[in-house]
Scaffold this active site. Structure first.
Site, PDB file in Angstrom:
ATOM      1  N   LYS A 147      23.902-116.162  90.334  1.00 58.48           N
ATOM      2  CA  LYS A 147      22.737-116.533  91.107  1.00 58.48           C
ATOM      3  C   LYS A 147      22.137-117.862  90.626  1.00 58.48           C
ATOM      4  O   LYS A 147      21.371-118.503  91.330  1.00 58.48           O
ATOM      5  CB  LYS A 147      21.658-115.447  90.962  1.00 58.48           C
ATOM      6  CG  LYS A 147      22.085-114.080  91.365  1.00 58.48           C
ATOM      7  CD  LYS A 147      20.954-113.069  91.007  1.00 58.48           C
ATOM      8  CE  LYS A 147      21.548-111.703  90.818  1.00 58.48           C
ATOM      9  NZ  LYS A 147      20.562-110.778  90.250  1.00 58.48           N
ATOM     10  N   ASP A 181      27.993-122.781  79.301  1.00 57.63           N
ATOM     11  CA  ASP A 181      27.646-122.490  77.919  1.00 57.63           C
ATOM     12  C   ASP A 181      28.954-122.455  77.116  1.00 57.63           C
ATOM     13  O   ASP A 181      29.420-123.474  76.628  1.00 57.63           O
ATOM     14  CB  ASP A 181      26.907-121.136  77.939  1.00 57.63           C
ATOM     15  CG  ASP A 181      26.375-120.699  76.589  1.00 57.63           C
ATOM     16  OD1 ASP A 181      26.542-121.446  75.614  1.00 57.63           O
ATOM     17  OD2 ASP A 181      25.800-119.602  76.499  1.00 57.63           O
ATOM     18  N   ARG A 226      13.399-117.677  87.561  1.00 57.54           N
ATOM     19  CA  ARG A 226      14.288-118.497  88.392  1.00 57.54           C
ATOM     20  C   ARG A 226      13.491-119.406  89.332  1.00 57.54           C
ATOM     21  O   ARG A 226      13.974-120.432  89.786  1.00 57.54           O
ATOM     22  CB  ARG A 226      15.211-117.611  89.243  1.00 57.54           C
ATOM     23  CG  ARG A 226      16.222-116.794  88.438  1.00 57.54           C
ATOM     24  CD  ARG A 226      17.250-116.191  89.387  1.00 57.54           C
ATOM     25  NE  ARG A 226      18.044-115.116  88.804  1.00 57.54           N
ATOM     26  CZ  ARG A 226      19.187-115.304  88.124  1.00 57.54           C
ATOM     27  NH1 ARG A 226      19.637-116.524  87.921  1.00 57.54           N
ATOM     28  NH2 ARG A 226      19.851-114.284  87.643  1.00 57.54           N
TER      29      ARG A 226
HETATM   30  P1  IMP Z   1      29.669-119.119  79.733  1.00 55.80           P
HETATM   31  O1  IMP Z   1      30.727-118.294  80.345  1.00 55.80           O
HETATM   32  O2  IMP Z   1      29.452-118.819  78.299  1.00 55.80           O
HETATM   33  O3  IMP Z   1      29.838-120.613  79.973  1.00 55.80           O
HETATM   34  O4  IMP Z   1      28.307-118.646  80.377  1.00 55.80           O
HETATM   35  C1  IMP Z   1      27.757-119.262  81.453  1.00 55.80           C
HETATM   36  C2  IMP Z   1      26.711-118.363  82.085  1.00 55.80           C
HETATM   37  O5  IMP Z   1      25.836-117.800  81.081  1.00 55.80           O
HETATM   38  C3  IMP Z   1      25.824-119.197  82.978  1.00 55.80           C
HETATM   39  O6  IMP Z   1      26.341-119.268  84.285  1.00 55.80           O
HETATM   40  C4  IMP Z   1      24.506-118.456  82.882  1.00 55.80           C
HETATM   41  O7  IMP Z   1      24.485-117.405  83.816  1.00 55.80           O
HETATM   42  C5  IMP Z   1      24.489-117.866  81.494  1.00 55.80           C
HETATM   43  N1  IMP Z   1      23.734-118.741  80.554  1.00 55.80           N
HETATM   44  C6  IMP Z   1      24.234-119.469  79.548  1.00 55.80           C
HETATM   45  N2  IMP Z   1      23.275-120.133  78.899  1.00 55.80           N
HETATM   46  C7  IMP Z   1      22.116-119.842  79.534  1.00 55.80           C
HETATM   47  C8  IMP Z   1      20.740-120.260  79.339  1.00 55.80           C
HETATM   48  O8  IMP Z   1      20.389-121.052  78.445  1.00 55.80           O
HETATM   49  N3  IMP Z   1      19.837-119.744  80.211  1.00 55.80           N
HETATM   50  C9  IMP Z   1      20.176-118.890  81.218  1.00 55.80           C
HETATM   51  N4  IMP Z   1      21.434-118.478  81.436  1.00 55.80           N
HETATM   52  C10 IMP Z   1      22.401-118.951  80.596  1.00 55.80           C
END
Ligand code: IMP
Ligand code: MG
Length: 175
Positions: free
Chosen positions: A42, A102, A165
């Site tokens: 989302k 992330d 959000r």
């Molecule tokens: P990844 O698979 O570790 O790259 O995670 C990415 C997902 O984690 C993003 O699409 C977000 O939904 C969530 N996420 C990572 N860091 C944050 C943050 O600082 N705030 C909010 N959601 C986050």
């Protein structure tokens, strides 16, 4: 927002300026092409809206929803899909729009899923990247803002337990 201390990282003007810059570049590179803009739900819903509105192109709009499993600070490679793209991607140019990358697990998994649909190209756009957190080689073609360290960000689509959000700016949660 009681009991949670936050500080603004990117204000409304900074975000809108950056969104317009990216939209202009995308408009130039995709002129005359069949483009499908895929928003990762989302978190990207606001970035997606502002970005596609600012692109001067004919765009097919679609969405995808996936989340990486488990706790944020634990290594996890499992990505759960909850909404799939409906548009036929074959021979089209995909612009995949993410809120935040992330560790890169979610984006990598979604990319391999979309590649199997044989689009002509896939371009990835993320509003925010956390390079210090990245675990894998992640294909990020356009990045709005790079932030160092591992702050937890909220607002402009980003949530903490589905809250915040709706904020028009991006803030970090102070611990
Ligand atoms: P990844 O698979 O570790 O790259 O995670 C990415 C997902 O984690 C993003 O699409 C977000 O939904 C969530 N996420 C990572 N860091 C944050 C943050 O600082 N705030 C909010 N959601 C986050
Ligand atoms: Mg997300």
């Amino acid at each position: 927002m009681e009991n949670i201390k936050t500080s603004i990282v990117y204000d409304q003007d900074q975000i809108q300026k950056r969104v317009k810059e990216i939209a202009q570049v995308l408009t130039q590179s995709f002129k005359g092409k069949r483009v499908v803009a895929i928003g990762m739900l989302k978190g990207s819903f606001r970035f997606y809206c502002d970005l596609v509105s600012a692109m001067d192109l004919d765009i097919l709009c679609d969405f995808y929803s996936a989340s990486s499993y488990g706790l944020r600070n634990k290594p996890s490679t499992e990505v759960r899909l909850s909404l799939d793209v409906q548009v036929d991607l074959q021979d089209k140019h995909v612009i995949l729009i993410e809120d935040i990358v992330d560790r890169g697990i979610t984006l990598n998994s979604v990319l391999s899923h979309l590649k199997a649909r044989k689009p002509q190209s896939i371009t990835t756009v993320t509003l925010i990247a956390k390079p210090d957190q990245m675990q894998k080689n992640v294909k990020m073609d356009y990045v709005g803002f790079e932030i160092s360290g591992d702050p937890f960000l909220i607002g402009y689509g980003l949530d903490y337990r589905e809250e915040f959000r709706n904020l028009p700016y991006i803030a970090r949660i102070e611990t």
